[in-house]
Scaffold this motif. Sequence first.
Motif, PDB file in Angstrom:
ATOM      1  N   ASN A  91      78.597 -17.946  64.315  1.00 33.08           N
ATOM      2  CA  ASN A  91      77.602 -17.569  63.303  1.00 33.08           C
ATOM      3  C   ASN A  91      76.847 -16.285  63.601  1.00 33.08           C
ATOM      4  N   ASN A  92      76.429 -16.069  64.824  1.00 35.86           N
ATOM      5  CA  ASN A  92      75.592 -14.903  65.150  1.00 35.86           C
ATOM      6  C   ASN A  92      76.351 -13.840  65.923  1.00 35.86           C
ATOM      7  N   ARG A  93      77.639 -13.798  65.762  1.00 36.06           N
ATOM      8  CA  ARG A  93      78.474 -12.854  66.503  1.00 36.06           C
ATOM      9  C   ARG A  93      79.532 -12.282  65.564  1.00 36.06           C
ATOM     10  N   PHE A  94      80.180 -11.226  65.990  1.00 36.45           N
ATOM     11  CA  PHE A  94      81.361 -10.724  65.299  1.00 36.45           C
ATOM     12  C   PHE A  94      82.552 -11.253  66.092  1.00 36.45           C
ATOM     13  N   CYS A  95      83.217 -12.266  65.557  1.00 38.15           N
ATOM     14  CA  CYS A  95      84.294 -12.959  66.279  1.00 38.15           C
ATOM     15  C   CYS A  95      85.606 -12.852  65.516  1.00 38.15           C
ATOM     16  N   SER A  96      86.700 -12.865  66.274  1.00 34.34           N
ATOM     17  CA  SER A  96      88.020 -12.851  65.637  1.00 34.34           C
ATOM     18  C   SER A  96      89.074 -13.338  66.618  1.00 34.34           C
ATOM     19  N   GLU A  97      90.293 -13.467  66.128  1.00 37.29           N
ATOM     20  CA  GLU A  97      91.481 -13.784  66.916  1.00 37.29           C
ATOM     21  C   GLU A  97      91.367 -15.083  67.717  1.00 37.29           C
ATOM     22  N   PRO A  98      91.160 -16.227  67.073  1.00 37.40           N
ATOM     23  CA  PRO A  98      91.076 -17.489  67.821  1.00 37.40           C
ATOM     24  C   PRO A  98      92.426 -17.905  68.394  1.00 37.40           C
ATOM     25  N   HIS A  99      92.397 -18.428  69.607  1.00 35.56           N
ATOM     26  CA  HIS A  99      93.602 -18.950  70.266  1.00 35.56           C
ATOM     27  C   HIS A  99      93.230 -20.239  70.987  1.00 35.56           C
ATOM     28  N   ILE A 100      93.915 -21.317  70.679  1.00 31.89           N
ATOM     29  CA  ILE A 100      93.601 -22.620  71.260  1.00 31.89           C
ATOM     30  C   ILE A 100      94.472 -22.859  72.483  1.00 31.89           C
ATOM     31  N   SER A 101      93.869 -23.446  73.518  1.00 31.28           N
ATOM     32  CA  SER A 101      94.618 -23.766  74.738  1.00 31.28           C
ATOM     33  C   SER A 101      95.648 -24.858  74.439  1.00 31.28           C
ATOM     34  N   TYR A 102      96.617 -24.993  75.329  1.00 32.96           N
ATOM     35  CA  TYR A 102      97.711 -25.946  75.141  1.00 32.96           C
ATOM     36  C   TYR A 102      97.220 -27.387  74.992  1.00 32.96           C
ATOM     37  N   ASP A 103      96.088 -27.718  75.631  1.00 25.09           N
ATOM     38  CA  ASP A 103      95.576 -29.088  75.546  1.00 25.09           C
ATOM     39  C   ASP A 103      94.555 -29.263  74.415  1.00 25.09           C
ATOM     40  N   GLY A 104      94.217 -28.175  73.717  1.00 29.36           N
ATOM     41  CA  GLY A 104      93.308 -28.245  72.585  1.00 29.36           C
ATOM     42  C   GLY A 104      91.838 -28.336  72.951  1.00 29.36           C
ATOM     43  N   ASN A 105      91.503 -28.176  74.222  1.00 32.08           N
ATOM     44  CA  ASN A 105      90.118 -28.340  74.655  1.00 32.08           C
ATOM     45  C   ASN A 105      89.348 -27.035  74.823  1.00 32.08           C
ATOM     46  N   LYS A 106      90.028 -25.895  74.695  1.00 30.54           N
ATOM     47  CA  LYS A 106      89.363 -24.596  74.786  1.00 30.54           C
ATOM     48  C   LYS A 106      89.854 -23.720  73.647  1.00 30.54           C
ATOM     49  N   LEU A 107      88.937 -22.913  73.130  1.00 31.09           N
ATOM     50  CA  LEU A 107      89.286 -21.956  72.104  1.00 31.09           C
ATOM     51  C   LEU A 107      88.814 -20.588  72.587  1.00 31.09           C
ATOM     52  N   TYR A 108      89.763 -19.690  72.749  1.00 29.55           N
ATOM     53  CA  TYR A 108      89.480 -18.319  73.192  1.00 29.55           C
ATOM     54  C   TYR A 108      89.425 -17.426  71.954  1.00 29.55           C
ATOM     55  N   PHE A 109      88.569 -16.420  71.981  1.00 25.15           N
ATOM     56  CA  PHE A 109      88.472 -15.511  70.853  1.00 25.15           C
ATOM     57  C   PHE A 109      87.901 -14.172  71.304  1.00 25.15           C
ATOM     58  N   SER A 110      88.098 -13.168  70.474  1.00 29.13           N
ATOM     59  CA  SER A 110      87.519 -11.843  70.731  1.00 29.13           C
ATOM     60  C   SER A 110      86.114 -11.820  70.161  1.00 29.13           C
ATOM     61  N   GLU A 111      85.218 -11.229  70.930  1.00 31.00           N
ATOM     62  CA  GLU A 111      83.832 -11.087  70.477  1.00 31.00           C
ATOM     63  C   GLU A 111      83.458  -9.617  70.588  1.00 31.00           C
ATOM     64  N   PHE A 112      82.994  -9.055  69.492  1.00 33.37           N
ATOM     65  CA  PHE A 112      82.606  -7.653  69.452  1.00 33.37           C
ATOM     66  C   PHE A 112      81.092  -7.558  69.517  1.00 33.37           C
ATOM     67  N   VAL A 113      80.602  -6.742  70.428  1.00 34.89           N
ATOM     68  CA  VAL A 113      79.166  -6.494  70.536  1.00 34.89           C
ATOM     69  C   VAL A 113      78.938  -5.059  70.093  1.00 34.89           C
ATOM     70  N   ILE A 114      78.217  -4.924  69.015  1.00 34.60           N
ATOM     71  CA  ILE A 114      77.961  -3.606  68.453  1.00 34.60           C
ATOM     72  C   ILE A 114      76.553  -3.187  68.883  1.00 34.60           C
ATOM     73  N   PRO A 115      76.443  -2.129  69.658  1.00 35.65           N
ATOM     74  CA  PRO A 115      75.124  -1.718  70.165  1.00 35.65           C
ATOM     75  C   PRO A 115      74.228  -1.178  69.046  1.00 35.65           C
ATOM     76  N   ASP A 116      72.924  -1.250  69.291  1.00 37.08           N
ATOM     77  CA  ASP A 116      71.960  -0.714  68.329  1.00 37.08           C
ATOM     78  C   ASP A 116      72.053   0.804  68.246  1.00 37.08           C
ATOM     79  N   ASP A 117      72.407   1.411  69.372  1.00 38.60           N
ATOM     80  CA  ASP A 117      72.539   2.865  69.437  1.00 38.60           C
ATOM     81  C   ASP A 117      73.897   3.251  68.847  1.00 38.60           C
ATOM     82  N   SER A 118      73.899   3.962  67.757  1.00 36.76           N
ATOM     83  CA  SER A 118      75.153   4.314  67.073  1.00 36.76           C
ATOM     84  C   SER A 118      76.030   5.272  67.876  1.00 36.76           C
ATOM     85  N   LEU A 119      75.498   5.849  68.955  1.00 38.98           N
ATOM     86  CA  LEU A 119      76.293   6.760  69.770  1.00 38.98           C
ATOM     87  C   LEU A 119      77.176   6.005  70.774  1.00 38.98           C
TER      88      LEU A 119
END
Length: 140
Positions: A91-119
């Motif tokens: 909800n409070n993140r920019f997330c994408s690309e979910p991948h579930i572990s073989y046993d279904g107990n972990k979900l890995y994903f990409s998280e993008f952190v966009i800084p306040d400084d546009s530079l």
Amino acid sequence: MKYKLISKILLFSFIFQSISIQSQNFNDIKKPVIFLPEIVSTGEFHEFGCSFSPDGKEFYFSRTENDSGFIYKTILSGGQWSVPVRCAFSNNRFCSEPHISYDGNKLYFSEFVIPDDSLQEPKVFISVVRKQNGEWEDKE
């Protein structure tokens, strides 16, 4: 002598396989279809990066909305897929690309952190959440 025989057998196998592939009728290949139109593939948003649970009853995917990215889940029950719901951990993140572990107990994903400084460049992390009592906990 032994290596020459093995080399000849491998060469013959390769040639035979090449001939049989060339003789296939490629008109029999089916055209791709849209997955779960109006449920996952809405046309309103950009849906991508997906993963099925090991039992095939949960489907996770990325959806971009208003320059933000979230992970959604739909459940197969009684032969029908549910309306997708946004996973609370995204909800409070920019997330994408979910991948579930073989046993279904972990979900890995990409998280993008966009800084306040546009530079500064956005940073990308690989995050993980664990399933406890059937629900995903907040990220580690």
